[in-house]
Enzyme design. Structure first.
Site, PDB file in Angstrom:
ATOM      1  N   ASP A 182      -0.046   2.263 -15.709  1.00 22.85           N
ATOM      2  CA  ASP A 182       0.902   2.223 -14.603  1.00 22.85           C
ATOM      3  C   ASP A 182       2.320   2.477 -15.109  1.00 22.85           C
ATOM      4  O   ASP A 182       2.509   2.984 -16.216  1.00 22.85           O
ATOM      5  CB  ASP A 182       0.792   0.894 -13.841  1.00 22.85           C
ATOM      6  CG  ASP A 182       0.965   1.095 -12.335  1.00 22.85           C
ATOM      7  OD1 ASP A 182       1.618   2.064 -11.957  1.00 22.85           O
ATOM      8  OD2 ASP A 182       0.442   0.283 -11.568  1.00 22.85           O
TER       9      ASP A 182
ATOM     10  N   ARG B 246       7.304  11.518 -14.617  1.00 22.48           N
ATOM     11  CA  ARG B 246       8.078  10.552 -13.822  1.00 22.48           C
ATOM     12  C   ARG B 246       9.277   9.996 -14.600  1.00 22.48           C
ATOM     13  O   ARG B 246       9.346   8.827 -14.939  1.00 22.48           O
ATOM     14  CB  ARG B 246       7.187   9.397 -13.370  1.00 22.48           C
ATOM     15  CG  ARG B 246       5.996   9.826 -12.543  1.00 22.48           C
ATOM     16  CD  ARG B 246       5.197   8.627 -12.067  1.00 22.48           C
ATOM     17  NE  ARG B 246       4.049   9.054 -11.260  1.00 22.48           N
ATOM     18  CZ  ARG B 246       3.168   8.215 -10.709  1.00 22.48           C
ATOM     19  NH1 ARG B 246       3.321   6.915 -10.872  1.00 22.48           N
ATOM     20  NH2 ARG B 246       2.167   8.693  -9.994  1.00 22.48           N
TER      21      ARG B 246
ATOM     22  N   ASP C  24       9.410   0.963 -12.009  1.00 25.02           N
ATOM     23  CA  ASP C  24       9.190   1.534 -10.679  1.00 25.02           C
ATOM     24  C   ASP C  24      10.098   0.865  -9.660  1.00 25.02           C
ATOM     25  O   ASP C  24      10.243  -0.367  -9.646  1.00 25.02           O
ATOM     26  CB  ASP C  24       7.733   1.367 -10.263  1.00 25.02           C
ATOM     27  CG  ASP C  24       6.797   2.303 -11.030  1.00 25.02           C
ATOM     28  OD1 ASP C  24       7.296   3.075 -11.879  1.00 25.02           O
ATOM     29  OD2 ASP C  24       5.575   2.260 -10.791  1.00 25.02           O
TER      30      ASP C  24
ATOM     31  N   ASP D 222       3.456  -2.934 -14.126  1.00 21.47           N
ATOM     32  CA  ASP D 222       4.688  -2.301 -14.576  1.00 21.47           C
ATOM     33  C   ASP D 222       5.448  -3.229 -15.508  1.00 21.47           C
ATOM     34  O   ASP D 222       5.387  -4.454 -15.383  1.00 21.47           O
ATOM     35  CB  ASP D 222       5.591  -1.959 -13.391  1.00 21.47           C
ATOM     36  CG  ASP D 222       4.942  -1.017 -12.402  1.00 21.47           C
ATOM     37  OD1 ASP D 222       4.053  -0.255 -12.816  1.00 21.47           O
ATOM     38  OD2 ASP D 222       5.325  -1.056 -11.221  1.00 21.47           O
TER      39      ASP D 222
END
Length: 536
Positions: free
Chosen positions: A367, A424, A371, A338
């Site tokens: 990825d 997302r 996050d 990330d």
């Protein structure tokens, strides 16, 4: 923690001696105050407080409150906030329950530099209110007033500290004002001495205003009010949202400053918990993730400084600010893969960054860009550009992690650009409320292969005042094999986009914020988001 406003019956009269005192000196303003901290204990816990002595617990006293129940404790204290807080006011509602002996007290304190050094506003069972300077066993009374102190009665206490001027108020009436230079900064304290008491509605505001009246919230799962906040646009440099709660987020403020220009120096500078501001000068190519410790500000110099090939890992840490960095092309297998990854970290502000992977290159940077996982909490993501990536921002990493994540994962996303982020933006598990407001979503690459925001696993997401452009599915309720969450949408703009999915209700937002009209968001956010907009 949630701020709320409620009435539990009229507060007791302050007594003849106190009533005779007029408010001699008012605050220096009102709207300029920034809420640094607030806790009403509605969430059933006292996260963010540290205890010394006594028997502390969250109880129901009409509604949740914080009780110290041992009147045999010589000195019981609960601390919160930052040691670097200087000019601020703290207010709390206090109800004495019992006193063990004569000249006992319950009270509120500010600028605590240690467990026994502070300015304290005390209610004594000698029927007095006293503003005190406490230095261990030495107590200097800075001012006092006669006041009937009755058990079972709520009193509102407030201490204002501005420079060397300390003022104490009970039920809105000033009981003392004194110049004193013993303590310039420190935390807030709830305190009892051979007494038991209940505390509630704690609010800390910065200098220049009065305590914020919290928005109404009847329960953690209540629907938000339908009236939007004012439509004045917020400044692009101020902290808003969940990172203002739980004592606030200051990063490396108050510590030293170091400038780095290579990955090894950066890794060394950000480790540990000593407050430090770390300036990243240049774009650093790296192949190992950089782990950031507590009490750090990591900020890029100019508009092009940052990282290529590796990201930042904020793990088991708190009080971190990341600003003005370009982070790109973090490969799978480099740490979490990330650009920025939060793992069991609290009070984090991610602001004015540029995060991307460049999906047009043909390389599978698969990825996340940002996050938030493993019970991380009190996070604000503001004025960033997240772009050219598939899975851009995840809140909650697994359906099976409810034990760690429930009651946490409180994140605010505001004034970000999500450009060609196909999924997302964010995808949320468990967090409630996650607040998504005034963001600009645009998909010019492949509108049919995208969704904006997803709520799953019982999460609660409030989506308001955003602008969606070329988004086939602006919001999803449920995603993949994950069960549905809750989503409330209001005042959004949909341009060449599909209809949003909504479900259920969402917990109330505890902090103050202003809301831009959705029609202005595209221009405001594209002009203000990303690097080079603030000074590094």
């Amino acid at each position: 923690m949630r701020l709320r406003h409620h009435h539990r019956g009229a507060l007791a009269a302050a007594g003849a001696g106190l009533t005779a005192l007029l408010l001699a000196v008012g605050m220096t303003g009102n709207a300029a105050a920034a809420t640094l901290f607030g806790d009403t204990f509605d969430d059933g816990n006292a996260d963010g407080w540290s205890k010394s002595g006594g028997d502390w617990s969250v109880v129901t006293d009409g509604s949740p409150a914080y009780r110290q129940g041992n009147n045999g404790s010589e000195l019981a204290r609960a601390f919160a906030g930052q040691t670097g807080w200087t000019d601020y006011q703290v207010q709390a509602r206090v109800k004495p329950l019992s006193f063990s002996g004569a000249n006992r007290l319950v009270g509120l304190a500010s600028r605590s530099t240690s467990s026994t050094k502070m300015y304290r506003l005390a209610l004594t069972n000698a029927n007095r209110a006293e503003l005190q300077m406490v230095n261990g066993s030495q107590i200097s009374v800075l001012g006092s007033a006669a006041l009937t102190v009755a058990t079972g009665t709520w009193y509102t206490l407030r201490i204002e500290a501005s420079g060397s001027t300390i003022r104490g108020f009970v039920n809105g009436t000033q009981i003392a004002a004194r110049t004193d230079t013993a303590y310039a900064a420190g935390r807030i304290v709830l305190v009892t001495a051979y007494a038991s008491a209940v505390f509630d509605d704690v609010v800390v505001d910065g200098a220049g205003g009065t305590p914020t009246t919290p928005p109404t919230s009847s329960s953690p799962t209540a629907s938000p009010t339908t009236s939007p906040p004012p439509t004045n646009p917020p400044p692009t440099t101020g902290l808003v949202g969940w990172a203002t709660q739980n004592g606030g987020t200051s990063g490396g403020a108050g510590g030293g400053t170091v400038t780095v220009s290579d990955p090894a120096a950066l890794a060394d500078a950000v480790e540990g918990d000593v407050a430090t501001t770390v300036r990243v000068n240049g774009n650093l190519t790296c192949s190992t993730e950089i782990r950031v410790g507590s009490n750090k500000t990591v900020i890029g110099v100019g508009s092009g400084s940052g990282l290529t090939g590796c990201g930042l890992n904020l793990r088991d840490a708190r009080n971190i600010v990341v600003r003005n960095l370009k982070i790109a092309k973090v490969r799978a297998g480099v740490g979490n893969g990330d650009a920025i990854h939060l793992d069991n970290s609290t009070n984090v502000w991610i602001d004015h960054n540029d995060l991307s992977s460049d999906t047009t290159s043909g390389t599978d940077y698969y990825d996340g860009l940002l996050d938030v996982t493993h019970g991380s909490n009190f996070v604000t993501v503001s004025w960033n550009r997240l772009h050219d990536h598939v899975k851009c921002s995840l809140v909650g990493h697994s359906d099976s992690n409810s034990g760690e994540d429930t009651g946490k994962l409180k994140v605010t996303y505001h004034h970000n650009v999500f450009s060609n982020c196909f999924q997302r933006n964010p995808r949320v598990r468990f967090g409630n409320p996650v607040h998504v407001f005034n963001n600009y979503y645009v998909n010019t690459a492949n509108p049919s292969y995208s969704y904006g925001i997803a709520t799953t696993c019982g999460a609660g997401v409030l989506v308001e005042g955003n602008s969606f452009e070329n988004m086939t599915d602006p919001t999803h309720v449920g995603e993949g094999s994950s069960p549905a969450g809750n989503l409330v949408e209001r005042n959004n703009l949909y341009v060449n986009s599909g209809a949003p999915q909504t479900a259920g209700s969402v917990a109330s937002i505890p902090y103050a914020y202003t809301l831009d009209a959705a029609s202005t968001v595209k221009a405001t956010v594209t002009a203000g988001a990303g690097t080079g907009k603030i000074t590094g």
